[in-house]
Motif scaffolding. Sequence first.
Motif, PDB file in Angstrom:
ATOM      1  N   GLU A  10     -45.503   3.548   3.065  1.00  0.00           N
ATOM      2  CA  GLU A  10     -45.244   3.353   1.629  1.00  0.00           C
ATOM      3  C   GLU A  10     -46.053   4.340   0.791  1.00  0.00           C
ATOM      4  O   GLU A  10     -45.535   4.913  -0.166  1.00  0.00           O
ATOM      5  CB  GLU A  10     -45.544   1.908   1.226  1.00  0.00           C
ATOM      6  N   PHE A  11     -47.321   4.545   1.149  1.00  0.00           N
ATOM      7  CA  PHE A  11     -48.135   5.552   0.457  1.00  0.00           C
ATOM      8  C   PHE A  11     -47.492   6.927   0.572  1.00  0.00           C
ATOM      9  O   PHE A  11     -47.387   7.680  -0.386  1.00  0.00           O
ATOM     10  CB  PHE A  11     -49.550   5.619   1.041  1.00  0.00           C
ATOM     11  N   SER A  12     -47.081   7.265   1.784  1.00  0.00           N
ATOM     12  CA  SER A  12     -46.495   8.573   2.044  1.00  0.00           C
ATOM     13  C   SER A  12     -45.207   8.777   1.256  1.00  0.00           C
ATOM     14  O   SER A  12     -44.991   9.837   0.660  1.00  0.00           O
ATOM     15  CB  SER A  12     -46.223   8.725   3.545  1.00  0.00           C
ATOM     16  N   ASN A  13     -44.344   7.778   1.229  1.00  0.00           N
ATOM     17  CA  ASN A  13     -43.095   7.883   0.481  1.00  0.00           C
ATOM     18  C   ASN A  13     -43.355   8.056  -1.011  1.00  0.00           C
ATOM     19  O   ASN A  13     -42.737   8.906  -1.663  1.00  0.00           O
ATOM     20  CB  ASN A  13     -42.208   6.663   0.726  1.00  0.00           C
ATOM     21  N   ASP A  14     -44.254   7.254  -1.562  1.00  0.00           N
ATOM     22  CA  ASP A  14     -44.577   7.371  -2.991  1.00  0.00           C
ATOM     23  C   ASP A  14     -45.124   8.756  -3.311  1.00  0.00           C
ATOM     24  O   ASP A  14     -44.741   9.370  -4.302  1.00  0.00           O
ATOM     25  CB  ASP A  14     -45.594   6.309  -3.411  1.00  0.00           C
ATOM     26  N   PHE A  15     -46.015   9.244  -2.478  1.00  0.00           N
ATOM     27  CA  PHE A  15     -46.599  10.561  -2.695  1.00  0.00           C
ATOM     28  C   PHE A  15     -45.535  11.648  -2.595  1.00  0.00           C
ATOM     29  O   PHE A  15     -45.498  12.582  -3.398  1.00  0.00           O
ATOM     30  CB  PHE A  15     -47.733  10.820  -1.692  1.00  0.00           C
ATOM     31  N   GLN A  16     -44.645  11.505  -1.623  1.00  0.00           N
ATOM     32  CA  GLN A  16     -43.558  12.477  -1.445  1.00  0.00           C
ATOM     33  C   GLN A  16     -42.693  12.570  -2.696  1.00  0.00           C
ATOM     34  O   GLN A  16     -42.458  13.652  -3.211  1.00  0.00           O
ATOM     35  CB  GLN A  16     -42.705  12.084  -0.233  1.00  0.00           C
ATOM     36  N   VAL A  17     -42.209  11.452  -3.174  1.00  0.00           N
ATOM     37  CA  VAL A  17     -41.308  11.443  -4.330  1.00  0.00           C
ATOM     38  C   VAL A  17     -42.040  11.834  -5.613  1.00  0.00           C
ATOM     39  O   VAL A  17     -41.578  12.694  -6.372  1.00  0.00           O
ATOM     40  CB  VAL A  17     -40.642  10.059  -4.500  1.00  0.00           C
ATOM     41  N   ASN A  18     -43.183  11.224  -5.848  1.00  0.00           N
ATOM     42  CA  ASN A  18     -43.877  11.401  -7.124  1.00  0.00           C
ATOM     43  C   ASN A  18     -44.594  12.740  -7.255  1.00  0.00           C
ATOM     44  O   ASN A  18     -44.732  13.251  -8.366  1.00  0.00           O
ATOM     45  CB  ASN A  18     -44.884  10.272  -7.344  1.00  0.00           C
ATOM     46  N   THR A  19     -45.065  13.310  -6.160  1.00  0.00           N
ATOM     47  CA  THR A  19     -45.857  14.540  -6.231  1.00  0.00           C
ATOM     48  C   THR A  19     -45.096  15.732  -5.669  1.00  0.00           C
ATOM     49  O   THR A  19     -44.805  16.686  -6.387  1.00  0.00           O
ATOM     50  CB  THR A  19     -47.184  14.361  -5.480  1.00  0.00           C
ATOM     51  N   PHE A  20     -44.766  15.687  -4.372  1.00  0.00           N
ATOM     52  CA  PHE A  20     -44.074  16.821  -3.769  1.00  0.00           C
ATOM     53  C   PHE A  20     -42.686  17.024  -4.384  1.00  0.00           C
ATOM     54  O   PHE A  20     -42.243  18.153  -4.573  1.00  0.00           O
ATOM     55  CB  PHE A  20     -43.951  16.656  -2.254  1.00  0.00           C
ATOM     56  N   LEU A  77     -45.316  -2.488  -6.252  1.00  0.00           N
ATOM     57  CA  LEU A  77     -46.036  -3.519  -7.001  1.00  0.00           C
ATOM     58  C   LEU A  77     -46.403  -4.690  -6.096  1.00  0.00           C
ATOM     59  O   LEU A  77     -45.897  -5.794  -6.221  1.00  0.00           O
ATOM     60  CB  LEU A  77     -45.181  -3.993  -8.184  1.00  0.00           C
ATOM     61  N   LYS A  78     -47.259  -4.398  -5.150  1.00  0.00           N
ATOM     62  CA  LYS A  78     -47.786  -5.462  -4.304  1.00  0.00           C
ATOM     63  C   LYS A  78     -49.273  -5.195  -4.118  1.00  0.00           C
ATOM     64  O   LYS A  78     -49.760  -4.114  -4.458  1.00  0.00           O
ATOM     65  CB  LYS A  78     -47.034  -5.545  -2.981  1.00  0.00           C
ATOM     66  N   PRO A  79     -50.002  -6.150  -3.618  1.00  0.00           N
ATOM     67  CA  PRO A  79     -51.444  -5.959  -3.462  1.00  0.00           C
ATOM     68  C   PRO A  79     -51.772  -4.688  -2.670  1.00  0.00           C
ATOM     69  O   PRO A  79     -51.128  -4.381  -1.662  1.00  0.00           O
ATOM     70  CB  PRO A  79     -51.891  -7.205  -2.714  1.00  0.00           C
ATOM     71  N   PHE A  80     -52.755  -3.967  -3.143  1.00  0.00           N
ATOM     72  CA  PHE A  80     -53.167  -2.695  -2.559  1.00  0.00           C
ATOM     73  C   PHE A  80     -53.416  -2.813  -1.057  1.00  0.00           C
ATOM     74  O   PHE A  80     -53.013  -1.945  -0.276  1.00  0.00           O
ATOM     75  CB  PHE A  80     -54.424  -2.196  -3.283  1.00  0.00           C
ATOM     76  N   ALA A  81     -54.052  -3.874  -0.635  1.00  0.00           N
ATOM     77  CA  ALA A  81     -54.390  -4.061   0.777  1.00  0.00           C
ATOM     78  C   ALA A  81     -53.157  -4.204   1.667  1.00  0.00           C
ATOM     79  O   ALA A  81     -53.235  -3.986   2.871  1.00  0.00           O
ATOM     80  CB  ALA A  81     -55.295  -5.281   0.945  1.00  0.00           C
TER      81      ALA A  81
END
Length: 108
Positions: A84-94, A74-78
């Motif tokens: 952080e993108f990779s970790n979120d994708f790893q946990v949430n998708t893979f 929950l911080k600004p997209f930029a």
Amino acid sequence: MSKTFLFAGASSAIALETALMLKENGDRVIGISTRVPEGFYDEIHRVEKYDFGVFPPLEETIDGLVYFPGTINLKPFARLTPAEFSNDFQVNTFGAAAFVQAYLNNLK
């Protein structure tokens, strides 16, 4: 007739409350978590992370799978980093795909 449910992310508050409701209904609940929760699971397994090849084998038939883990930054997209993108994708998708794949043959 009681049923058996398998929860990933078993130490989260929502998982614990859901497990309590199912247990009060007479159902069996097995938990998998990166932290061992205090509580009322019929069986609990610890994993280091939610990923392919890390989930413990189960012999029993499962009536339902629930994947509770998730992340959100929950911080600004930029300001989000590639890590952080990779970790979120790893946990949430893979992680979710790995969990379902690991136990697909256990489902009724």
